[in-house]
Design an enzyme around this catalytic site. Structure first.
Site, PDB file in Angstrom:
ATOM      1  N   ASP A   1      25.177  32.704  40.139  1.00  0.00           N
ATOM      2  CA  ASP A   1      26.023  33.028  38.984  1.00  0.00           C
ATOM      3  C   ASP A   1      27.488  32.941  39.384  1.00  0.00           C
ATOM      4  OD1 ASP A   1      23.821  33.785  37.215  1.00  0.00           O
ATOM      5  OD2 ASP A   1      23.595  35.494  38.563  1.00  0.00           O
TER       6      ASP A   1
ATOM      7  N   ASP B   1      31.322  34.284  38.165  1.00  0.00           N
ATOM      8  CA  ASP B   1      32.138  35.163  37.335  1.00  0.00           C
ATOM      9  C   ASP B   1      33.594  34.774  37.497  1.00  0.00           C
ATOM     10  OD1 ASP B   1      29.788  36.490  36.752  1.00  0.00           O
ATOM     11  OD2 ASP B   1      30.116  38.064  38.232  1.00  0.00           O
TER      12      ASP B   1
ATOM     13  N   ASP C   1      33.523  47.049  44.320  1.00  0.00           N
ATOM     14  CA  ASP C   1      32.763  47.900  45.232  1.00  0.00           C
ATOM     15  C   ASP C   1      32.913  47.507  46.701  1.00  0.00           C
ATOM     16  OD1 ASP C   1      31.293  45.544  44.945  1.00  0.00           O
ATOM     17  OD2 ASP C   1      29.662  46.497  43.836  1.00  0.00           O
TER      18      ASP C   1
END
Length: 516
Positions: free
Chosen positions: A75, A77, A175
């Site tokens: 994926d 982003d 994170d």
């Protein structure tokens, strides 16, 4: 000083000290060595469109991490300083989603071939101790949260986070250091604020800031830590001790997370191509129990031959770029519950009603309302309900079954059962050949089965389905169904079918009753 004393006395959280937003470091392609061929053209197009409109835009997060270690990201982003509304206005097929974090999905392609590029806006760093606080959660405090941009619950878990800010603050909000880098596919520069590039070289997974505080902000980061550790373990990545240490103590925080979100995160753990590595990490970190009840069961049964075979098959398919369905894996995990319930109910019900009742009970006890009544549950039910139908190899039944949309999933499930000795492997071989044959050969195969049945003496009523579990990892033993169960009547493995008596017309007048 006095205010801090009274806040502590009253149990109020103290304001966290101002965080370090790090120092921007631009890493050139000669240093990071990212292969531009691994970058998705659709993500490049999104970045280009945003930059043409005058905004900053970068590929961000796990995609950058994977590119740095030579993996092709699944994926992509994108992060930008454009607001969700501004992003949506630049693309024909773009949708703003989410309440907790508002993001934009830019959609390319259609049908199963569609691809989504997720676009988020740079977020400002905010002191969660100063955020608006609600007493409940996402559901119970929905009306209160409607007008809030930054809110937490009583434990400090962030429920709303939609305040925009500069890139350095956005990086601090992320994170792990290896997930907080930004890649410009046009200049091929990687932007790093927290030493993520160095950590990627040293194969370290390190939380930005105080790990315990970050887990409290979003307890799902506990699951993400496990997922990244499992996925990257094959490359030598390990959790930094300070990042790993609070995991077990923070585990109870997951009880406040919506069950639907935990269910989705559980599926991510099992469908990234590293399901077996994930289970090993959960055991290693002491998290084999307590994240989610169904995940606890999967870890517990991971060594059972049937479940282990399904986990291996899932990892293999993901590695080969093939699609995987969570329904298939969950159907294997819960099969022993269905089978045992089915066996018990055969004492007083026919095969299909017994199986249906057993399935309903498993959904109620193991899955509940999270997803068991949706498409996933329907697919699982279809796989299970198809199993007794594989016993029927005469008449029109095989032709109808092989045309079912979910036949392949049902057959693969049956093949796994044959591989562990639950059913005769010859049955699985027959169906594999039948599914690949043309209509003429299929009819020959069906005729051959019927001829074999008619040539054999009528056996005592037995049935190949279901089989009860033994104590040895769920490997089954034959059981006797109720005597009046007629499912084996037209089965290739049961008794020969009774011949139908044909009605013959009488030679008498038309108004005379027909004689049999």
């Amino acid at each position: 000083m006095i205010k801090k004393f009274f806040d502590k006395l009253l149990g109020k959280p103290s304001r966290a000290s101002a965080p370090s937003f790090g120092k921007r470091v631009d890493i050139p392609v000669a240093t990071h060595g990212i292969d531009p061929k691994l970058v998705d053209n659709r993500a490049v197009d999104v970045v280009h469109t945003l930059k043409q409109a005058g905004f900053e835009a970068y590929i961000v997060g796990g995609a950058v991490r994977d590119l740095l270690v030579g993996l092709r990201p699944k994926d992509f982003d994108v992060a930008t300083n454009a607001t969700p509304e501004q992003v949506k206005g630049l693309f024909r097929r773009a949708f703003i989603i989410g309440r907790r974090f508002r993001i934009v999905h830019v959609v390319y392609g259609r049908g199963r071939e569609h691809e989504v590029i997720e676009v988020s806006t740079f977020r400002a760093y905010l002191d969660n101790a100063a955020a608006e606080q609600v007493a409940g959660n996402e559901r119970t405090s929905k009306s209160e949260l409607a007008g809030m941009k930054h809110a937490v619950d009583s434990t400090g878990r962030v429920l709303r986070d939609n305040v925009w800010g500069p890139q350095d603050e956005d990086a601090t909000r992320r994170d792990f250091t290896v997930n907080a880098m930004y890649y410009d596919p046009q200049s091929q520069v990687v932007v790093d604020y927290h030493g993520g590039f160095k950590d990627s070289q040293n194969r370290v997974l390190r939380m930005i800031g105080d790990a315990a505080v970050r887990y409290r902000e979003d307890p799902v980061r506990i699951i993400r830590a496990v997922r990244f550790a499992a996925k990257l373990s094959q490359l030598g990545f390990k959790l930094e001790p300070k990042t790993a240490k609070p995991l077990l103590a923070c585990l109870p925080l997951l009880q406040d997370v919506p069950q639907s979100r935990l269910f989705d995160e559980m599926l991510k753990l099992l469908q990234t191509g590293h399901a077996l590595a994930t289970i090993a990490q959960l055991k290693h970190l002491g998290l084999a129990k307590g994240i989610y009840p169904l995940l606890d069961l999967i870890v517990e049964r991971a060594e059972h031959p049937f479940v282990n075979a399904a986990l291996q098959d899932t990892d293999r398919r993901v590695g080969e770029g093939k699609p995987v369905a969570p329904s298939f894996l969950l159907a294997t995990v819960l099969w022993s519950d269905v089978r045992d319930g089915w066996t018990a109910k055969l004492r007083h019900l026919h095969t299909h009603p017994a199986l249906q009742e057993a399935i309903d009970e498993v959904f109620d006890t193991r899955i509940g309302d999270v997803s068991g009544r949706g498409k996933l549950g329907a697919d699982m039910r279809e796989i299970w309900m198809m199993q007794p139908r594989f016993d029927k190899r005469v008449g029109s039944a095989p032709f109808g079954l092989v045309e079912q949309p979910r036949f392949r999933a049902g057959f693969d499930f049956m093949r796994l059962r044959a591989d562990i000795g639950e059913i005769d492997v010859l049955l699985a071989d027959w169906w594999q050949e039948f599914s690949m044959a043309d209509d003429t050969l299929r009819q020959d195969m069906v005729d051959e089965v019927r001829a074999e049945m008619q040539s054999k003496p009528r056996p005592k009523r037995t049935h190949t389905l279901p089989k009860a579990a033994s104590k040895d990892h769920g490997v089954p033993e034959d059981v006797q169904p109720r005597s009046e169960d007629a499912e084996g009547a037209d089965s290739g493995l049961g008794e020969a079918p009774k011949k139908r008596r044909r009605r013959r017309r009488s030679s008498g007048p038309k108004d005379a009753p027909a004689a049999e």
